[in-house]
Design an enzyme around this catalytic site. Structure first.
Site, PDB file in Angstrom:
ATOM      1  N   ARG A  33       0.859  -1.182   0.000  1.00  0.00           N
ATOM      2  CA  ARG A  33       0.000   0.000   0.000  1.00  0.00           C
ATOM      3  C   ARG A  33       0.894   1.232   0.000  1.00  0.00           C
ATOM      4  O   ARG A  33       2.100   1.123   0.205  1.00  0.00           O
ATOM      5  CB  ARG A  33      -0.897   0.012   1.232  1.00  0.00           C
ATOM      6  CG  ARG A  33      -1.990  -1.042   1.196  1.00  0.00           C
ATOM      7  CD  ARG A  33      -2.809  -0.966   2.457  1.00  0.00           C
ATOM      8  NE  ARG A  33      -3.759  -2.060   2.569  1.00  0.00           N
ATOM      9  CZ  ARG A  33      -5.050  -1.969   2.298  1.00  0.00           C
ATOM     10  NH1 ARG A  33      -5.556  -0.831   1.874  1.00  0.00           N
ATOM     11  NH2 ARG A  33      -5.854  -2.997   2.460  1.00  0.00           N
ATOM     12  N   HIS A  53     -12.662  -2.474  -0.783  1.00  0.00           N
ATOM     13  CA  HIS A  53     -13.786  -1.538  -0.890  1.00  0.00           C
ATOM     14  C   HIS A  53     -14.295  -1.491  -2.326  1.00  0.00           C
ATOM     15  O   HIS A  53     -15.504  -1.519  -2.569  1.00  0.00           O
ATOM     16  CB  HIS A  53     -13.360  -0.137  -0.452  1.00  0.00           C
ATOM     17  CG  HIS A  53     -13.229  -0.003   1.031  1.00  0.00           C
ATOM     18  ND1 HIS A  53     -12.075  -0.309   1.716  1.00  0.00           N
ATOM     19  CD2 HIS A  53     -14.125   0.391   1.971  1.00  0.00           C
ATOM     20  CE1 HIS A  53     -12.261  -0.104   3.013  1.00  0.00           C
ATOM     21  NE2 HIS A  53     -13.497   0.320   3.193  1.00  0.00           N
ATOM     22  N   ARG A 109     -10.196   5.971  -2.065  1.00  0.00           N
ATOM     23  CA  ARG A 109      -9.156   5.034  -1.602  1.00  0.00           C
ATOM     24  C   ARG A 109      -7.770   5.479  -2.072  1.00  0.00           C
ATOM     25  O   ARG A 109      -6.798   5.379  -1.332  1.00  0.00           O
ATOM     26  CB  ARG A 109      -9.423   3.601  -2.115  1.00  0.00           C
ATOM     27  CG  ARG A 109     -10.683   2.948  -1.655  1.00  0.00           C
ATOM     28  CD  ARG A 109     -10.883   2.967  -0.188  1.00  0.00           C
ATOM     29  NE  ARG A 109     -10.040   2.015   0.548  1.00  0.00           N
ATOM     30  CZ  ARG A 109      -9.823   2.087   1.848  1.00  0.00           C
ATOM     31  NH1 ARG A 109     -10.368   3.052   2.568  1.00  0.00           N
ATOM     32  NH2 ARG A 109      -9.062   1.192   2.452  1.00  0.00           N
ATOM     33  N   HIS A 115      -4.309   2.901  -1.512  1.00  0.00           N
ATOM     34  CA  HIS A 115      -4.124   2.035  -2.681  1.00  0.00           C
ATOM     35  C   HIS A 115      -3.424   2.757  -3.826  1.00  0.00           C
ATOM     36  O   HIS A 115      -3.509   3.984  -3.944  1.00  0.00           O
ATOM     37  CB  HIS A 115      -5.474   1.569  -3.228  1.00  0.00           C
ATOM     38  CG  HIS A 115      -6.185   0.622  -2.331  1.00  0.00           C
ATOM     39  ND1 HIS A 115      -5.808  -0.684  -2.188  1.00  0.00           N
ATOM     40  CD2 HIS A 115      -7.253   0.782  -1.531  1.00  0.00           C
ATOM     41  CE1 HIS A 115      -6.617  -1.286  -1.327  1.00  0.00           C
ATOM     42  NE2 HIS A 115      -7.496  -0.406  -0.909  1.00  0.00           N
TER      43      HIS A 115
HETATM   44  O1  LIG Z   1      -8.571  -3.228   0.430  1.00  0.00           O
HETATM   45  P1  LIG Z   1      -9.313  -2.088   1.071  1.00  0.00           P
HETATM   46  O2  LIG Z   1     -10.061  -1.247   0.068  1.00  0.00           O
HETATM   47  O3  LIG Z   1      -8.428  -1.270   1.971  1.00  0.00           O
HETATM   48  O4  LIG Z   1     -10.428  -2.743   1.964  1.00  0.00           O
HETATM   49  C1  LIG Z   1     -10.135  -3.399   3.172  1.00  0.00           C
HETATM   50  C2  LIG Z   1     -11.363  -4.106   3.663  1.00  0.00           C
HETATM   51  O5  LIG Z   1     -11.587  -5.172   2.764  1.00  0.00           O
HETATM   52  C3  LIG Z   1     -12.709  -5.927   3.048  1.00  0.00           C
HETATM   53  O6  LIG Z   1     -12.749  -6.901   2.079  1.00  0.00           O
HETATM   54  C4  LIG Z   1     -12.589  -6.568   4.412  1.00  0.00           C
HETATM   55  O7  LIG Z   1     -13.759  -7.261   4.736  1.00  0.00           O
HETATM   56  C5  LIG Z   1     -12.371  -5.498   5.458  1.00  0.00           C
HETATM   57  O8  LIG Z   1     -12.142  -6.116   6.706  1.00  0.00           O
HETATM   58  C6  LIG Z   1     -11.195  -4.643   5.081  1.00  0.00           C
HETATM   59  O9  LIG Z   1     -11.126  -3.569   6.010  1.00  0.00           O
END
Ligand SMILES: O=P(O)(O)OC[C@H]1O[C@@H](O)[C@H](O)[C@@H](O)[C@@H]1O
Length: 297
Positions: A33, A53, A109, A115
């Protein structure tokens, strides 16, 4: 089985399987990340590729839009050849809305430095693929409780097995958790419920809860408590379920014992599905049929 029932079942399968696949992909792809530790809401404990997300919102959004447009098709009672312009306009608006939502999710994000852009794009694409696969799967609408239990156990053991196997050969899949603990500005930002195993147990609880809820609601119906007919009963079920789900959401467990935390996370997610699918409709219908019976006497 009515159309809305099938849409609800498909939505939950896509959300659960999409999130499970997101976890496995994150473990396999080892995505770094950016500077995610500088914001409390972005202090994630899982790797970055693909974005959870973006994947979750795209999968669920795709099911909602495709189901809604086919539902409208059903309501207007029109053939494939005579699609009205109002219907086309509705379709276009829903697709544009989904595109806008995804754009906002992905931009936020990337803006939070959680990301890289390719991670959110791959998240959207993989979410849509999961939803598209589930639009061709029919057995989920009539799956028995045994099948739900088998799928839940299979997914759980697959993920835990992958973790144990790679750990045995020296690969620690929780490498980013240590990074978060080291770099996130406040230790309070590293939340146990954002860890990969919390997400796994939450998803497994949801799938098991759906299976149990559907099984029990089938039992309710064979017991003569048909709860789909009256609008007032349906509205009552929705209202009571929403209140109870809010209360359930407020329940938190101590994170000092990780195993207990994961177990309670599983139970909480299962209860969150059993409540609106079986318990609340069952109790409300029982009360209403009892009062009707008393009035008739
Ligand atoms: O990869 P991202 O966008 O940071 O999302 C993280 C989230 O992804 C989800 O799939 C999980 O259920 C969460 O627990 C987690 O916080």
């Amino acid at each position: 089985m009515d159309l809305l029932h099938n849409i609800g079942v498909k939505l939950i399968w896509v959300a659960v399987l999409g999130d499970w696949l997101n976890l496995v992909l994150k473990w396999v792809l080892f995505g770094e990340r950016l500077y995610w530790w500088q914001f409390s809401i972005a202090c994630e404990t899982g790797p970055g590729s693909p974005s959870g997300h973006a994947m979750g919102s795209a999968g669920v959004g795709y099911v909602m839009v495709t189901s809604e447009t086919s539902k409208e098709n059903h309501c207007f009672n029109i053939t494939h050849l005579r699609v009205t312009s109002a219907f086309r306009c509705l379709q276009l608006m829903l697709w544009m809305l989904l595109g806008l939502v995804e754009l906002l999710v992905c931009m936020s994000r990337v803006y939070l430095a959680a990301h890289f852009p390719h991670q959110v794009i791959s998240g959207v694409i993989s979410g849509i693929i999961v939803a598209e696969i589930f639009s061709r799967v029919q057995w989920i609408y009539s799956a028995s409780l045994k099948k739900y239990v088998c799928v839940t156990l299979y997914l759980l053991f697959f993920a835990v097995g992958l973790y144990v196997l790679l750990k045995a050969v020296g690969v620690d899949l929780l490498w980013i958790l240590a990074k978060a603990q080291k770099w996130c500005i406040s230790p309070d930002w590293v939340l146990l419920d954002s860890t990969p195993f919390a997400s796994l147990l939450r998803n497994m609880g949801t799938l098991f809860g759906l299976g149990l809820g559907l099984h029990l609601s089938g039992y309710n119906e064979t017991a003569g408590r048909k709860h789909s007919s009256s609008i007032s009963i349906r509205t009552g079920c929705i209202g009571v379920s929403l209140v109870l789900l809010q209360l359930l959401d407020k329940m938190t467990s101590s994170s000092s014992n990780q195993l207990l935390f994961y177990l309670l996370s599983f139970c909480k997610s299962a209860v969150a599905l059993v409540l609106p699918t079986a318990l609340v409709p069952g109790v409300i219908c029982w009360i209403s049929s009892k009062s009707k019976h008393e009035k008739d006497m």
